[in-house]
Design a protein around this motif. Structure first.
Motif, PDB file in Angstrom:
ATOM      1  N   ARG A 166      20.058 -26.863 -29.959  1.00  0.00           N
ATOM      2  CA  ARG A 166      20.162 -25.477 -29.504  1.00  0.00           C
ATOM      3  C   ARG A 166      21.623 -25.072 -29.358  1.00  0.00           C
ATOM      4  NH1 ARG A 166      18.299 -26.062 -24.755  1.00  0.00           N
ATOM      5  NH2 ARG A 166      16.096 -25.962 -25.302  1.00  0.00           N
ATOM      6  N   ALA A 167      22.449 -25.974 -28.844  1.00  0.00           N
ATOM      7  CA  ALA A 167      23.864 -25.658 -28.638  1.00  0.00           C
ATOM      8  C   ALA A 167      24.574 -25.362 -29.951  1.00  0.00           C
ATOM      9  CB  ALA A 167      24.557 -26.814 -27.915  1.00  0.00           C
ATOM     10  N   GLN A 168      24.073 -25.947 -31.048  1.00  0.00           N
ATOM     11  CA  GLN A 168      24.702 -25.736 -32.360  1.00  0.00           C
ATOM     12  C   GLN A 168      23.869 -24.812 -33.242  1.00  0.00           C
ATOM     13  OE1 GLN A 168      26.864 -30.128 -32.641  1.00  0.00           O
ATOM     14  NE2 GLN A 168      26.199 -29.065 -34.472  1.00  0.00           N
ATOM     15  N   ASP A 169      22.908 -24.104 -32.639  1.00  0.00           N
ATOM     16  CA  ASP A 169      22.013 -23.227 -33.403  1.00  0.00           C
ATOM     17  C   ASP A 169      21.326 -23.989 -34.528  1.00  0.00           C
ATOM     18  OD1 ASP A 169      22.563 -20.949 -31.848  1.00  0.00           O
ATOM     19  OD2 ASP A 169      24.382 -20.549 -32.989  1.00  0.00           O
ATOM     20  N   ASN A 170      21.084 -25.285 -34.286  1.00  0.00           N
ATOM     21  CA  ASN A 170      20.417 -26.163 -35.243  1.00  0.00           C
ATOM     22  C   ASN A 170      21.143 -26.189 -36.588  1.00  0.00           C
ATOM     23  OD1 ASN A 170      18.451 -28.068 -35.765  1.00  0.00           O
ATOM     24  ND2 ASN A 170      16.986 -26.602 -36.592  1.00  0.00           N
ATOM     25  N   TYR A 171      22.445 -26.015 -36.558  1.00  0.00           N
ATOM     26  CA  TYR A 171      23.255 -26.007 -37.778  1.00  0.00           C
ATOM     27  C   TYR A 171      24.319 -27.085 -37.656  1.00  0.00           C
ATOM     28  CZ  TYR A 171      26.500 -24.409 -41.398  1.00  0.00           C
ATOM     29  OH  TYR A 171      27.317 -24.343 -42.500  1.00  0.00           O
ATOM     30  N   PHE A 172      24.383 -28.004 -38.642  1.00  0.00           N
ATOM     31  CA  PHE A 172      25.323 -29.110 -38.608  1.00  0.00           C
ATOM     32  C   PHE A 172      26.180 -29.083 -39.870  1.00  0.00           C
ATOM     33  CE2 PHE A 172      21.880 -30.293 -35.834  1.00  0.00           C
ATOM     34  CZ  PHE A 172      22.538 -30.776 -34.716  1.00  0.00           C
ATOM     35  N   LEU A 292      18.457 -15.477 -48.598  1.00  0.00           N
ATOM     36  CA  LEU A 292      18.085 -14.932 -47.295  1.00  0.00           C
ATOM     37  C   LEU A 292      18.845 -13.652 -46.974  1.00  0.00           C
ATOM     38  CD1 LEU A 292      17.805 -18.239 -45.220  1.00  0.00           C
ATOM     39  CD2 LEU A 292      15.938 -16.682 -45.800  1.00  0.00           C
ATOM     40  N   ARG A 293      20.110 -13.596 -47.333  1.00  0.00           N
ATOM     41  CA  ARG A 293      20.878 -12.370 -47.079  1.00  0.00           C
ATOM     42  C   ARG A 293      20.337 -11.201 -47.907  1.00  0.00           C
ATOM     43  NH1 ARG A 293      26.963 -14.999 -46.746  1.00  0.00           N
ATOM     44  NH2 ARG A 293      26.960 -15.351 -44.473  1.00  0.00           N
ATOM     45  N   ALA A 294      19.963 -11.498 -49.157  1.00  0.00           N
ATOM     46  CA  ALA A 294      19.370 -10.444 -49.980  1.00  0.00           C
ATOM     47  C   ALA A 294      18.053  -9.972 -49.377  1.00  0.00           C
ATOM     48  CB  ALA A 294      19.157 -10.958 -51.410  1.00  0.00           C
ATOM     49  N   ALA A 295      17.274 -10.921 -48.868  1.00  0.00           N
ATOM     50  CA  ALA A 295      16.001 -10.552 -48.243  1.00  0.00           C
ATOM     51  C   ALA A 295      16.233  -9.749 -46.969  1.00  0.00           C
ATOM     52  CB  ALA A 295      15.189 -11.812 -47.944  1.00  0.00           C
ATOM     53  N   LYS A 296      17.262 -10.114 -46.206  1.00  0.00           N
ATOM     54  CA  LYS A 296      17.555  -9.353 -44.985  1.00  0.00           C
ATOM     55  C   LYS A 296      17.987  -7.933 -45.326  1.00  0.00           C
ATOM     56  CE  LYS A 296      20.280  -9.287 -40.722  1.00  0.00           C
ATOM     57  NZ  LYS A 296      21.438  -9.829 -39.985  1.00  0.00           N
ATOM     58  N   ASP A 297      18.828  -7.791 -46.349  1.00  0.00           N
ATOM     59  CA  ASP A 297      19.262  -6.462 -46.762  1.00  0.00           C
ATOM     60  C   ASP A 297      18.073  -5.593 -47.175  1.00  0.00           C
ATOM     61  OD1 ASP A 297      21.871  -7.148 -46.267  1.00  0.00           O
ATOM     62  OD2 ASP A 297      22.348  -7.624 -48.355  1.00  0.00           O
ATOM     63  N   ALA A 298      17.059  -6.261 -47.773  1.00  0.00           N
ATOM     64  CA  ALA A 298      15.862  -5.526 -48.203  1.00  0.00           C
ATOM     65  C   ALA A 298      14.818  -5.448 -47.106  1.00  0.00           C
ATOM     66  CB  ALA A 298      15.265  -6.199 -49.441  1.00  0.00           C
ATOM     67  N   ARG A 299      15.160  -5.982 -45.923  1.00  0.00           N
ATOM     68  CA  ARG A 299      14.208  -6.064 -44.805  1.00  0.00           C
ATOM     69  C   ARG A 299      12.916  -6.728 -45.261  1.00  0.00           C
ATOM     70  NH1 ARG A 299      15.030  -1.336 -40.416  1.00  0.00           N
ATOM     71  NH2 ARG A 299      17.288  -1.180 -40.573  1.00  0.00           N
ATOM     72  N   ARG A 320      14.241 -25.277 -42.624  1.00  0.00           N
ATOM     73  CA  ARG A 320      15.518 -24.890 -43.210  1.00  0.00           C
ATOM     74  C   ARG A 320      15.946 -23.497 -42.734  1.00  0.00           C
ATOM     75  NH1 ARG A 320      20.154 -26.461 -44.083  1.00  0.00           N
ATOM     76  NH2 ARG A 320      21.148 -26.131 -46.113  1.00  0.00           N
ATOM     77  N   PHE A 321      14.964 -22.627 -42.535  1.00  0.00           N
ATOM     78  CA  PHE A 321      15.282 -21.298 -42.030  1.00  0.00           C
ATOM     79  C   PHE A 321      15.923 -21.388 -40.649  1.00  0.00           C
ATOM     80  CE2 PHE A 321      14.151 -17.364 -39.754  1.00  0.00           C
ATOM     81  CZ  PHE A 321      14.774 -16.446 -40.585  1.00  0.00           C
ATOM     82  N   THR A 322      15.435 -22.299 -39.805  1.00  0.00           N
ATOM     83  CA  THR A 322      16.027 -22.437 -38.470  1.00  0.00           C
ATOM     84  C   THR A 322      17.463 -22.940 -38.548  1.00  0.00           C
ATOM     85  OG1 THR A 322      15.307 -24.730 -38.054  1.00  0.00           O
ATOM     86  CG2 THR A 322      13.746 -22.969 -37.525  1.00  0.00           C
ATOM     87  N   ASN A 323      17.799 -23.736 -39.592  1.00  0.00           N
ATOM     88  CA  ASN A 323      19.174 -24.202 -39.762  1.00  0.00           C
ATOM     89  C   ASN A 323      20.139 -23.054 -40.056  1.00  0.00           C
ATOM     90  OD1 ASN A 323      17.988 -27.006 -41.746  1.00  0.00           O
ATOM     91  ND2 ASN A 323      18.208 -26.879 -39.535  1.00  0.00           N
ATOM     92  N   LEU A 324      19.668 -22.071 -40.814  1.00  0.00           N
ATOM     93  CA  LEU A 324      20.551 -21.059 -41.379  1.00  0.00           C
ATOM     94  C   LEU A 324      20.457 -19.694 -40.710  1.00  0.00           C
ATOM     95  CD1 LEU A 324      19.836 -21.951 -45.124  1.00  0.00           C
ATOM     96  CD2 LEU A 324      21.709 -22.795 -43.691  1.00  0.00           C
ATOM     97  N   LEU A 329      22.695 -15.368 -40.504  1.00  0.00           N
ATOM     98  CA  LEU A 329      22.029 -14.064 -40.447  1.00  0.00           C
ATOM     99  C   LEU A 329      22.115 -13.412 -39.076  1.00  0.00           C
ATOM    100  CD1 LEU A 329      18.730 -14.957 -42.388  1.00  0.00           C
ATOM    101  CD2 LEU A 329      20.884 -14.113 -43.326  1.00  0.00           C
ATOM    102  N   GLY A 330      22.601 -14.159 -38.093  1.00  0.00           N
ATOM    103  CA  GLY A 330      22.706 -13.614 -36.740  1.00  0.00           C
ATOM    104  C   GLY A 330      21.358 -13.406 -36.080  1.00  0.00           C
TER     105      GLY A 330
END
Length: 498
Positions: A166-172, A292-299, A320-324, A329-330
């Motif tokens: 959690r402290a690292q937002d599950n990103y290593f 994922l960024r393209a998908a976010k832009d397209a909602r 993998r989505f939880t990692n990124l 994506l904020g």
């Protein structure tokens, strides 16, 4: 928890390496005594040279006093040595190493709890007696650790690991770097990872693949580090597992430089790191983030679309989505894998959702609310279409999407959720399903309705079917649950002729 270390000089060389050991007072003291003896100086002579009484020098040599830096400089000058000679973390001899180990043990809580009188560690103690005492101390500590490896210890390890994630937002980033370096080494630039390329990864690391029908039943794979072989189950034994993912997980401990775990916490951390690395290879960071960024832009973010784009399982895509999601994506997110009985098997969150937890803070093994998406999906008749739901909870409103998958132990739901503020980026946000949860209030779903309770109170005696792990200590051995004799016999049976 130490975050992943890697094999120095290996494919993940840029990842974090173990920190250099720092000398403690005992080791410094033994090095001073060694240098003094080699130079033929007495305690009195060294004391006079540094302006201290012989008794104070004795305390220093026995590790009973933390030396100041200025004092160490004076000692080094008096002994005609460098500070590096005095501050080296290595004991000056094997005998000194044994003495230091015994001294540390006698000052520790385990020895104190036994109520034993300490042994005087000096020249009069024969080396063979010292070796025997140290060996007995090691075995006592091993048995104590093994006895302490209870389900409670496992739950504590899970809590500590989840806090780190959690402290690292599950990103290593070090694991992301290791994955990128391996993929670059085999020339894979993006898209789904073919089995052929996974085999190229093994060859790039110097391993050959061997699919055999007799992989030990307590293992998913076996690495033969001596002959550089990877043993995987043959086709008829693979069942539901993804062979590409299984191979990458098998290679991960070598890539990351894992040593035999010294406890359940370390074992669990290594498992998480291996799974993370495999997922980072199957869904490379650059390509996955671009999608994922393209998908976010397209909602139009969809775990199903991420799964299909990289030809992985829904659970791998969800992990993998939880990692990124947060780093790139904020988006705060939570993840759950829940058995159809309602028991949580895996969970992660950094979005404020409140999972059920025991007194230690452990989530695994707890029952999730019957109104949460992870439970209501089991009642859905349509298992092919994406399933999503809003849930009002005491911590806020969350939107969650879920899938049911079949496993060796039955049906499981795999769910990814976000706070209401982030749902605008996701496909499925137009769902009309909405339920309310008041958990952890027992009146929500844990306490039977009053009329039902009045009718059956005192008239039912269910026979519980607890998991064996609730009652027993963790399996013994460096790798819990693995039959080491079976593994060694397997390797001996398959080893190439010399």
């Amino acid at each position: 928890m130490a975050i992943p270390t890697t094999r120095p000089g290996g494919p993940a060389e840029r990842a974090q390496l173990p920190l250099e050991r720092e000398p403690d007072a005992l080791t410094i003291g033994r090095r001073i005594r060694h240098l003094r003896t080699v130079r033929g100086m007495t305690l009195e002579e060294l004391g006079a040279a540094i302006g201290r009484a012989p008794s104070q020098v004795s305390l220093l040599e026995n590790g009973r006093r933390e030396p100041r830096f200025s004092q160490l400089q004076a000692v080094a000058r008096a002994l005609g040595a460098s500070l590096d000679d005095v501050l080296s973390p290595e004991p000056p001899s094997r005998r000194d190493a044994l003495e230091i180990e015994l001294e540390r043990a006698q000052r520790g809580p385990l020895f104190e709890s036994l109520g034993l009188r300490p042994v005087r560690v000096g020249k009069s103690l024969p080396t063979d007696a010292l070796e025997t005492i140290v060996a007995l101390r090691r075995e006592l500590e091993r048995l104590h650790t093994e006895r302490a490896a209870t389900p409670e210890e496992a739950r504590r390890a899970n809590v500590e690991l989840r806090a780190t994630m959690r402290a690292q937002d599950n990103y290593f980033p070090e694991l992301e770097g290791a994955a990128a370096e391996l993929l670059a080494g085999v020339g894979h630039t993006g898209g789904p990872l073919p089995q052929r390329v996974a085999a190229d990864v093994a060859a790039h690391l110097g391993f050959t693949l061997h699919h055999v029908p007799d992989v030990p039943h307590s293992t998913r794979s076996v690495l033969d580090l001596r002959h550089r072989r990877v043993y995987l189950p043959s086709d008829r034994m693979r069942g539901r597992s993804n062979p590409t993912s299984a191979l990458l997980q098998a290679l991960a401990p070598y890539v990351l430089g894992h040593a035999e775990p010294q406890g359940y916490g370390e074992f669990l951390r290594q498992r998480v790191e291996a799974n993370y690395l495999a997922a980072a290879i199957l869904l490379p960071e650059r390509a996955a983030v671009k999608a994922l960024r393209a998908a976010k832009d397209a909602r139009a973010i969809s775990i199903e679309d991420l799964r299909d784009a990289f030809a992985v399982s829904y659970e791998t895509a969800a992990h993998r989505f939880t990692n990124l999601a947060t780093r790139h994506l904020g988006i705060g997110v939570h993840f759950m894998k829940v058995h159809d009985s309602g028991v949580i098997h895996k969970a992660y969150e950094n979005d404020g959702v409140r999972f059920p937890a025991d007194a230690l803070g452990a989530v695994e093994g707890q029952h999730v609310c019957r109104s949460w998406t992870a439970r209501t999906i089991f009642d859905a008749e349509d298992r092919l279409s994406p399933f999503s739901q809003y849930t009002d909870t005491p911590a806020g409103t969350y939107w969650c999407t879920s899938r049911v998958q079949d496993g060796a132990d039955g049906l499981f739901s795999v769910s990814v959720g976000v706070p209401f503020a982030h749902v605008r980026w996701f496909l499925g946000r137009d769902t009309t399903r909405r339920l309310a949860s008041r958990c952890p209030d027992e009146a929500c779903c844990r306490r039977p309705p009053e009329q039902l309770a009045e009718r059956w109170a005192g008239q039912a005696w269910p026979s519980a079917r607890p998991h064996a792990s609730m009652l027993a200590a963790m399996p013994a051995g460096a790798f819990p649950g693995v039959d080491q004799t079976e593994v060694f016999s397997f390797l001996e049976r398959h080893a190439p002729p010399v």
